[in-house]
Design an enzyme around this catalytic site. Structure first.
Site, short mmCIF file in Angstrom:
data_model
loop_
_atom_site.label_atom_id
_atom_site.label_comp_id
_atom_site.label_asym_id
_atom_site.label_seq_id
_atom_site.Cartn_x
_atom_site.Cartn_y
_atom_site.Cartn_z
N GLY A 5 0.83 -1.19 0.00
CA GLY A 5 0.00 0.00 0.00
C GLY A 5 0.87 1.24 0.00
O GLY A 5 2.04 1.20 0.41
N GLN A 57 3.05 9.88 1.60
CA GLN A 57 4.33 9.17 1.65
C GLN A 57 5.26 9.55 0.50
O GLN A 57 6.46 9.29 0.55
CB GLN A 57 4.11 7.66 1.64
CG GLN A 57 3.46 7.14 2.91
CD GLN A 57 3.25 5.66 2.83
OE1 GLN A 57 2.26 5.18 2.29
NE2 GLN A 57 4.21 4.91 3.37
N CYS A 81 5.87 -0.53 7.23
CA CYS A 81 5.51 0.68 6.50
C CYS A 81 6.70 1.13 5.67
O CYS A 81 7.84 1.14 6.16
CB CYS A 81 5.12 1.78 7.50
SG CYS A 81 4.62 3.32 6.74
N LEU A 82 6.43 1.53 4.43
CA LEU A 82 7.50 2.00 3.56
C LEU A 82 8.14 3.28 4.11
O LEU A 82 9.28 3.58 3.79
CB LEU A 82 6.97 2.24 2.14
CG LEU A 82 6.45 0.98 1.43
CD1 LEU A 82 5.81 1.35 0.10
CD2 LEU A 82 7.56 -0.03 1.24
N HIS A 128 -4.55 1.05 7.46
CA HIS A 128 -3.18 1.56 7.57
C HIS A 128 -2.99 2.76 6.64
O HIS A 128 -2.46 3.80 7.04
CB HIS A 128 -2.19 0.44 7.24
CG HIS A 128 -0.76 0.83 7.24
ND1 HIS A 128 0.14 0.35 8.17
CD2 HIS A 128 -0.04 1.65 6.43
CE1 HIS A 128 1.34 0.87 7.92
NE2 HIS A 128 1.25 1.65 6.86
N GLU A 129 -3.45 2.62 5.39
CA GLU A 129 -3.27 3.70 4.41
C GLU A 129 -4.15 4.91 4.73
O GLU A 129 -3.71 6.05 4.58
CB GLU A 129 -3.52 3.19 2.99
CG GLU A 129 -2.57 2.09 2.53
CD GLU A 129 -1.09 2.41 2.73
OE1 GLU A 129 -0.70 3.58 2.61
OE2 GLU A 129 -0.32 1.47 3.01
N HIS A 157 -2.57 7.11 7.20
CA HIS A 157 -1.59 8.05 6.62
C HIS A 157 -2.27 9.37 6.22
O HIS A 157 -1.69 10.44 6.37
CB HIS A 157 -0.91 7.46 5.38
CG HIS A 157 0.24 6.57 5.69
ND1 HIS A 157 1.39 7.00 6.30
CD2 HIS A 157 0.42 5.25 5.44
CE1 HIS A 157 2.23 5.99 6.44
NE2 HIS A 157 1.67 4.90 5.92
#
Length: 172
Positions: free
Chosen positions: A46, A51, A94-95, A136-137, A140
């Site tokens: 994701g 991000q 997480c990225l 999760h996304e 963000h």
């Protein structure tokens, strides 16, 4: 399609609430394609627009396994409508917080309203890994990170580690 740089903590944009997307047009569709390419390249399941440094309410996701056919899901201005009482524990990463994972408990099923890549209003129910990733996304987009669900001590240790690494990087 371009591979975009992914921001890591403590970048301030990751802690800001993202603004709504005003229209779905060709530049937005190109951004969506770039975000998908970036997510797959990372590799991740994701990616939210903040991000990559864009404070807009846009997410892309695809938690299918490598051997499965790709099934990207794009959500413009996603909104959580319902969450199940049943919870699901999942090891999240997480990225924007590379090389760190933690078990996080979230609702096992969610209902989401969003606009798709073509500009059409949609509603869907997601469960399992799909529900975890979409929550999760969406976090963000609210300026939240999965580490915010950890104890303050653990979260502070992670943030301190990344802040120190950023300072060292800048000094070089």
């Amino acid at each position: 399609m371009a591979i975009l740089p992914i921001l890591t903590i403590p970048e301030p944009i990751l802690r800001r609430q993202a603004a709504p997307v005003e229209r779905v047009d060709e530049p937005l569709r190109r951004l969506i394609d770039d975000m998908l390419a970036t997510m797959y390249d990372a590799p991740g399941v994701g990616l939210a627009a903040p991000q990559i440094g864009i404070s807009r309410r846009l997410i892309v996701m695809d938690p299918t396994k490598d051997e499965d056919e790709k099934a990207p899901l794009v959500m413009v201005n996603p909104k959580l409508l319902e969450r199940s009482d049943e919870l699901r524990l999942h090891e999240e990463g997480c990225l924007s917080i590379p090389d760190f994972t933690a078990e996080i408990e979230r609702p096992a099923r969610v209902r989401i309203a969003f606009i798709d890549k073509e500009g059409k209003a949609q509603e869907t129910e997601l469960e399992g890994i799909w529900a975890t990733v979409v929550q999760h996304e969406i976090d963000h987009l609210e300026g939240l990170l999965f580490i915010d669900y950890l104890s303050r001590l653990k979260r502070d240790m992670v943030v301190k580690k990344f802040t120190k690494a950023k300072r060292t990087e800048k000094a070089l």
